[in-house]
Design an enzyme around this catalytic site. Structure first.
Site, mmCIF file in Angstrom:
data_model
loop_
_atom_site.group_PDB
_atom_site.id
_atom_site.type_symbol
_atom_site.label_atom_id
_atom_site.label_comp_id
_atom_site.label_asym_id
_atom_site.label_seq_id
_atom_site.Cartn_x
_atom_site.Cartn_y
_atom_site.Cartn_z
ATOM 1 N N CYS A 47 0.833 -1.207 0.000
ATOM 2 C CA CYS A 47 0.000 0.000 0.000
ATOM 3 C C CYS A 47 0.868 1.258 0.000
ATOM 4 O O CYS A 47 1.548 1.530 -0.969
ATOM 5 C CB CYS A 47 -0.964 -0.045 1.181
ATOM 6 S SG CYS A 47 -2.354 1.070 0.994
ATOM 7 N N GLU B 295 -0.951 -8.671 4.969
ATOM 8 C CA GLU B 295 -0.771 -8.814 6.422
ATOM 9 C C GLU B 295 -2.106 -8.762 7.168
ATOM 10 O O GLU B 295 -2.183 -9.071 8.335
ATOM 11 C CB GLU B 295 0.198 -7.736 6.944
ATOM 12 C CG GLU B 295 -0.385 -6.357 7.200
ATOM 13 C CD GLU B 295 -0.645 -5.547 5.928
ATOM 14 O OE1 GLU B 295 -0.581 -6.127 4.821
ATOM 15 O OE2 GLU B 295 -0.943 -4.343 6.053
ATOM 16 N N HIS C 30 -3.533 -5.738 1.025
ATOM 17 C CA HIS C 30 -2.862 -5.922 2.320
ATOM 18 C C HIS C 30 -2.777 -7.398 2.721
ATOM 19 O O HIS C 30 -3.681 -7.899 3.391
ATOM 20 C CB HIS C 30 -3.624 -5.164 3.407
ATOM 21 C CG HIS C 30 -3.425 -3.696 3.365
ATOM 22 N ND1 HIS C 30 -2.400 -3.062 4.038
ATOM 23 C CD2 HIS C 30 -4.110 -2.719 2.737
ATOM 24 C CE1 HIS C 30 -2.468 -1.751 3.826
ATOM 25 N NE2 HIS C 30 -3.499 -1.516 3.037
#
Lengths: 235, 80
Positions: free
Chosen positions: A86, A205, A203
């Site tokens: 990002c 994560e 994302h």
């Protein structure tokens, strides 16, 4: 193997990355303040999401001049693995470690939702545990993810197989109706020519555990570990 | 010395913000407006720079930080 997570003023996904690496993946991780310059002992550098320097001027434009970025450039040049997520991707673009840039989402809205991606290149250290053209689900959360590059650059990316993720339908179609932000070629993630630097808007994560609704993001971190083990075995 | 820098999107680059403002102007009845492009305006106060170095210094600052040449153009004026 050790992960370093760069913390810029305004990073806000640094702890998510830390949690992912340390607690889910079970590998050592440390935070690196952006004013530090020493990356020795690290195998992987993560540039987390957020709003470094408040996105002032352009997203990533000021962070790229943080002292640590010189070391990140050198680290990448020497073959170290760099993953920008990002805002981390935006910083890599501004730093010139990846080609192209980001425009404002065509809807002008900050988009925060799950999207589907097609994995177009499984021959990178970050994606070797996916299967060819696998469709995965990952959240995006950005206002500037409308990837732009001139025709020449896009052709080169395509030719060198540097397009790693594209926004897709659940059936794998790459069409405008499944493009959340207007990105050229539905591009969600690209790598450099050598394949050791990856930038992506989604994302991973945030989707590495069942309790978070999916584990498709975990595969990236798992791939990194498997890749590093392979390299170590070869030595 | 005051330097005024105007940063604009290059021709052909989509400006979603401009498009939204164009739409809004049309809604307000200003149908004659054909296009809107929105840019950035930057003022620099510069001292201790000889006049002959001014141009190269400003261009350097623009290409290094203030402007993204992939999508943006700039022009500037020096106000004495």
């Amino acid at each position: 193997m050790k992960f370093g997570i760069i913390v810029f003023p305004g990073s806000n996904c640094d702890h998510d990355c830390y949690h992912m690496v340390k607690h889910v993946l079970g590998k050592p991780a440390s935070f690196i303040w952006h004013k530090e310059e020493d990356l020795s002992g690290l195998d992987v550098v993560l540039l987390p999401g957020g709003f470094s320097y408040g996105d002032y001027l352009r997203a990533g434009a000021i962070a790229r001049f943080s002292p640590v970025m010189k070391s990140v450039g050198k680290f990448a040049e020497e073959g170290g693995l760099v993953l920008g997520i990002c805002n981390g991707f935006q910083i890599l673009l501004e730093a010139g470690l990846l080609p192209g840039t980001m425009l404002r989402n065509r809807s002008l809205k900050f988009i925060c939702k799950d999207v589907h991606l097609r994995v177009d290149n499984i021959n990178t250290p970050f994606t070797l545990d996916y299967f060819e053209n696998q469709i995965i689900k990952m959240p995006i959360a950005h206002a500037e993810g409308n990837y732009y590059a001139d025709e020449e650059t896009l052709t080169k990316l395509q030719k060198n197989n540097q397009i790693v993720f594209r926004y897709s339908g659940t059936d794998g179609r790459i069409t405008d109706d499944v493009n959340p932000n207007g990105a050229a070629g539905n591009i969600a993630g690209i790598c450099n020519e050598q394949g050791n630097v990856l930038g992506m808007m989604p994302h991973p994560e945030r989707c590495g555990e069942k309790i978070l609704g999916g584990r498709d993001g975990y595969t990236i971190f798992e791939s990194i570990v498997h890749y590093s083990e392979k390299i170590l075995n070869k030595r | 010395m005051l330097v005024k820098i105007y940063v604009t999107f290059r021709e052909g680059i989509l400006d979603p913000q401009g498009k939204a403002v164009l739409h809004s102007l049309h809604t307000l009845g200003y149908k004659s407006v054909e296009d809107v492009r929105i840019g950035r305006y930057i003022e620099l106060n510069i001292n201790d720079t000889p006049e002959e170095e001014m141009d190269s210094k400003i261009r350097e600052m623009c290409s290094k930080l203030l402007v993204n040449p992939i999508i943006e153009d700039f022009r500037y004026e020096v106000v004495r």
